[in-house]
Design a protein around this motif. Structure first.
Motif, PDB file in Angstrom:
ATOM      1  N   GLU A  94       0.821  -1.101   0.642  1.00 21.93           N
ATOM      2  CA  GLU A  94       0.676   0.224   0.057  1.00 21.93           C
ATOM      3  C   GLU A  94       0.679   0.992   0.161  1.00 21.93           C
ATOM      4  N   SER A  95       1.670   1.401   0.878  1.00 21.05           N
ATOM      5  CA  SER A  95       3.010   1.857   1.191  1.00 21.05           C
ATOM      6  C   SER A  95       3.041   2.365  -0.575  1.00 21.05           C
ATOM      7  N   LEU A  96       3.575   1.601  -1.741  1.00 24.62           N
ATOM      8  CA  LEU A  96       3.843   1.835  -2.915  1.00 24.62           C
ATOM      9  C   LEU A  96       2.757   1.747  -3.852  1.00 24.62           C
ATOM     10  N   GLY A  97       1.737   2.236  -3.484  1.00 24.96           N
ATOM     11  CA  GLY A  97       0.772   2.373  -4.225  1.00 24.96           C
ATOM     12  C   GLY A  97       0.218   0.994  -5.419  1.00 24.96           C
ATOM     13  N   ILE A  98       0.677   0.446  -4.996  1.00 22.15           N
ATOM     14  CA  ILE A  98       0.198  -0.846  -5.201  1.00 22.15           C
ATOM     15  C   ILE A  98      -1.326  -1.555  -4.969  1.00 22.15           C
ATOM     16  N   ILE A  99      -1.487  -1.500  -3.931  1.00 22.22           N
ATOM     17  CA  ILE A  99      -3.203  -1.478  -3.564  1.00 22.22           C
ATOM     18  C   ILE A  99      -3.353  -0.446  -2.875  1.00 22.22           C
ATOM     19  N   GLU A 100      -4.712  -0.622  -2.052  1.00 18.84           N
ATOM     20  CA  GLU A 100      -4.954   0.353  -1.291  1.00 18.84           C
ATOM     21  C   GLU A 100      -6.226  -0.651  -0.602  1.00 18.84           C
TER      22      GLU A 100
END
Length: 281
Positions: free
Chosen positions: A242-248
């Protein structure tokens, strides 16, 4: 009754230097020749070895129909000696499905053979074990396979994880004093984990932009068993993705959900190799 499905090795272990001869030929020629004699000539592999090495390459997800898979193309371009940690995890991921690849998972894991049973059913319940204990369990699950065949092929499966010329970099299994351990894995980088998640999602939730977190955590052929970690450790992995913007992650109101933010798994694999290359040896 389920079958062990490990005799494809024909007494030849997983050996990267031999796989490279197949993969480099496929990369240079565009595809491997249909003729076995030509295959032998082009790869410099003998008549007994060429078939098993092609099957190893296919089971590792790097070759299909005599051509490199998209993953195989990335691996051979980014990791020409198959030395990166991402490559070990990529090959392990596809090996865990036997010869079924990313088909719909079976109702009974053993239906896909010994490798699938080993990764997704045996290991989650046996964090340490001996070769004899594993052979005993395989004999019960695959009773139609003869004992000598089970013993021989089990050794090829295990060697794939601890031999230096195979997948030992990931330390999915380690061997000490004749006891196998599963608690010393060298985990892949976040983008490699994201690639594995993306392929599992593609297989199990192909039409869903979001899924219940519980569905992923408790997936019997999901991220936890293939990484060799307990399900309660996955949350930390999800937080990193999530911190890498891959998932929310949506956790304010239950039930918790995961929303995918990637479009295509392959760029995640490319990024994983970039991170491997930039990391100190």
């Amino acid at each position: 009754m389920p079958k062990l499905q490990l005799s494809f090795t024909r007494n030849f272990p997983l050996k990267k230097e031999d796989l490279l001869k197949v993969l480099r030929t496929a990369a240079e020629k565009g595809e491997l020749n249909k003729n076995k004699e030509r295959q032998m000539e082009e790869t410099a592999l003998g008549s007994e070895k060429i078939g098993p090495m092609m099957k190893w390459s296919m089971r590792c997800g790097l070759l299909h129909d005599r051509r490199l898979t998209p993953e195989g193309e990335i691996a051979i371009a980014r990791d020409p000696y198959l030395q990166h940690l991402t490559t070990d995890w990529l090959m392990h991921f596809y090996l865990s499905f036997g010869d079924r690849g990313l088909a719909k998972p079976p109702e009974h894991l053993a239906d896909w053979g010994g490798w699938t049973y080993f990764v997704y059913e045996f290991l989650p319940e046996h964090r340490t074990f001996t070769e004899g204990e594993l052979i005993h369990h395989l004999s019960l699950v695959f009773p139609d396979d003869k004992a000598p065949v089970i013993s021989k092929n089990t050794r090829f499966l295990l060697r794939a994880y601890y031999e230096f010329y195979a997948l030992s970099g990931a330390k999915f299994l380690t061997l000490k004093d004749k006891i196998y351990h599963t608690d010393q894995t060298v985990q892949p980088n976040p983008y490699a984990i994201a690639y594995l998640l993306a392929k599992i999602w593609e297989r199990d939730y192909p039409h869903d932009g979001s899924i219940l977190t519980e569905s992923l955590l408790n997936n019997p052929m999901g991220l936890a068993p293939v990484l060799g970690v307990r399900r309660d450790r996955l949350q930390a992995y999800l937080d990193r993705l999530e911190s890498l913007g891959i998932i929310e992650q949506r956790r304010a109101v239950p039930p918790a959900q995961i929303v995918r933010r990637w479009q295509d798994p392959l760029p995640l694999l490319e990024k994983a190799y970039e991170l491997d290359s930039s990391s100190p040896a």
